[in-house]
Design an enzyme around this catalytic site. Sequence first.
Site, PDB file in Angstrom:
ATOM      1  N   LYS A  26       0.852  -1.184   0.000  1.00  0.00           N
ATOM      2  CA  LYS A  26       0.000   0.000   0.000  1.00  0.00           C
ATOM      3  C   LYS A  26       0.892   1.240   0.000  1.00  0.00           C
ATOM      4  O   LYS A  26       1.835   1.333   0.773  1.00  0.00           O
ATOM      5  CB  LYS A  26      -0.902  -0.012   1.236  1.00  0.00           C
ATOM      6  N   GLU A  53     -20.132  -4.510  10.024  1.00  0.00           N
ATOM      7  CA  GLU A  53     -21.055  -3.664  10.778  1.00  0.00           C
ATOM      8  C   GLU A  53     -22.131  -4.472  11.488  1.00  0.00           C
ATOM      9  O   GLU A  53     -22.513  -4.154  12.624  1.00  0.00           O
ATOM     10  CB  GLU A  53     -21.705  -2.648   9.841  1.00  0.00           C
ATOM     11  N   ARG A  62     -26.049  -0.550   7.124  1.00  0.00           N
ATOM     12  CA  ARG A  62     -25.759  -1.945   6.786  1.00  0.00           C
ATOM     13  C   ARG A  62     -26.115  -2.894   7.933  1.00  0.00           C
ATOM     14  O   ARG A  62     -26.123  -4.105   7.751  1.00  0.00           O
ATOM     15  CB  ARG A  62     -24.278  -2.096   6.424  1.00  0.00           C
TER      16      ARG A  62
END
Length: 630
Positions: free
Chosen positions: A283, A369, A397
């Site tokens: 990354k 979630e 969600r």
Amino acid sequence: MPDAPLHPLLDTIDDPSQLRDLSVPELVQLAAEVRGFLIQTVSETGGHLSAGLGTVELTLALHHVFDTPEDRLVWDVGHQSYPHKILTGRRQLMGSLRQQGGLSGFPNRGESPYDTFGVGHSSTSISAALGMAIAARQQGSDRRVVAVIGDGALTAGMAFEALNHAGDLDANLLVVLNDNDMSISANVGGLSNYLAKILSGKLYSSMRQGSKKVLGVMPSVWELARRAEEHMKGMVIPGTLFEELGFNYIGPIDGHDMDTLTKTLANLRSLQGPQFLHIVTTKGKGFEPAEENPCTYHGVGRFNPESGKMENRPASGPTYTQVFGDWLCDMASRDERLMGITPAMREGSGMVRFSEQFPRQYFDVGIAEQHAVTLAAGMACDDLKPVVAIYSTFLQRAYDQLIHDVALQNLPVLFAIDRAGVVGPDGPTHAGSFDLSYLRAIPNMVVMAPADENECRQMLTTGFRHTGPAAVRYPRGTGPGVAIQPALTELPIGKGEIRRKGRRIALLSFGSLLSEAMIAAEHFDATVANMRFIKPLDEALLLDLANGHDVLVTLEDNVVMGGAGSAVNEALLARQRPMPILNLGLPDRFQDQASRDELLTEAGLDSGAIIAAVEAFLDHEPLAKHITLA
């Protein structure tokens, strides 16, 4: 002599089809140019940087091998899709990224045929790609479908639901796992790259299928061979799980090795059925500050592309997120039952200091979630005091868990809901426009919206000490600059307050629009009420306002439909007290990206627009025409 162009190869690429004629060395050169262009662009616009830097080679290899957009390419979340945008005809528009009227920061079907699926929330790519693969099969098409998902997004249950289903079908689907945190495996190098080429090749594939047919007539021998193969692969390849789900697993391979990537993808494109390619990337690749601090450079504002130094912003007081983070630490120091829960948003939700000071009370559940909410419910069942820190758009969600696992059992869970209302450059996928509407429909919920920083701290304390479920929703950014009292004081539940006394017109403000309401009130000499609670609504205050004024105006940073204004309307009708009411809030549509101030102006929620809306209402509302402000 004139200076050589900075991007000599990239400047010639206007369409991904041109990538299919490039050699591997040319692709390597192009990767360097794309990376440099990306750093320069995002340094000027802000946006998501680290993830895109890590997927430059993968993006080039995918467009080099696959016939996009006929072959479908689905990006998960979309943080890593900037190189894809650069290469698909939008390079000249990158300077407008995430700005009003400009390019979206995420894949958007309305923006380009190469953006095959609109995203912004994580873990949807495999489900969407599988749907496209099924469509291709039903239509008799040979087009291929690729889903690119990160190791973080793979922590969500939805991703595994899709994997489980895909492995049971014969659809031509390739899932590329971009493992940029080495969270699954670090087995990258010459051996694994070599194995990837072999295991994705036609020879291995045909031998594997052939051995199934030959040994299938001798079940005991076939089972022995199958187990031997799986054990052998298990020693060098961490793909047993994906194999058991029905995928042909390949990898892990170096996601920055262009030669390996292109050859492996070319092999996989020719295979039938569900395939799984595991790549490992860095990354922030190619930009030292981002490689060293990928989280810091995940989402950035303007910065110096040479040094990486962030642009200094003038201090304007703490953000609501910081107010929450400070409150969390203060309350945890007083009550060891407090448990802080976040679905992979530690930095964004202001929980870094809490996680360091109270590690045994801190839980990052990953991008899950639903699990976060039910985990909190389980804690609350046994006398802990969970606080779920979550963005408004992400709480959507877990709506089923919010209703069934928390509210139905009336459990004391506090929801600290960040990024409520309009949020700005991230666009409609990240807007918290609906929480007042979906929360006030749930029995047992206490729903609060602070007008300022100090009130936010008081409401968090109120919700934490409440004996049932409670939610405090607050916007992104800073408040009006009210001094924060260090005491952990509570507010009386369901009680608002009068902030300004006027006549004829009463402005009922729910949350962060109070400052705009106070400015607008000066124009009309209107009363201003800081309602504080959406549920339970302060009906006593509401009736007093109705009885003492000719017109009520409700203000909220939430959609009008089903929101706080609707609660006022319902309460007055239930009391058989109809009167002229103007409900102002967010429009019944998805707002595009822009700054928070631009979006509020567009929605008619700044002071000037509020004044204009009230004056138009007085001119055209039959029941209000008799009202004079002189």
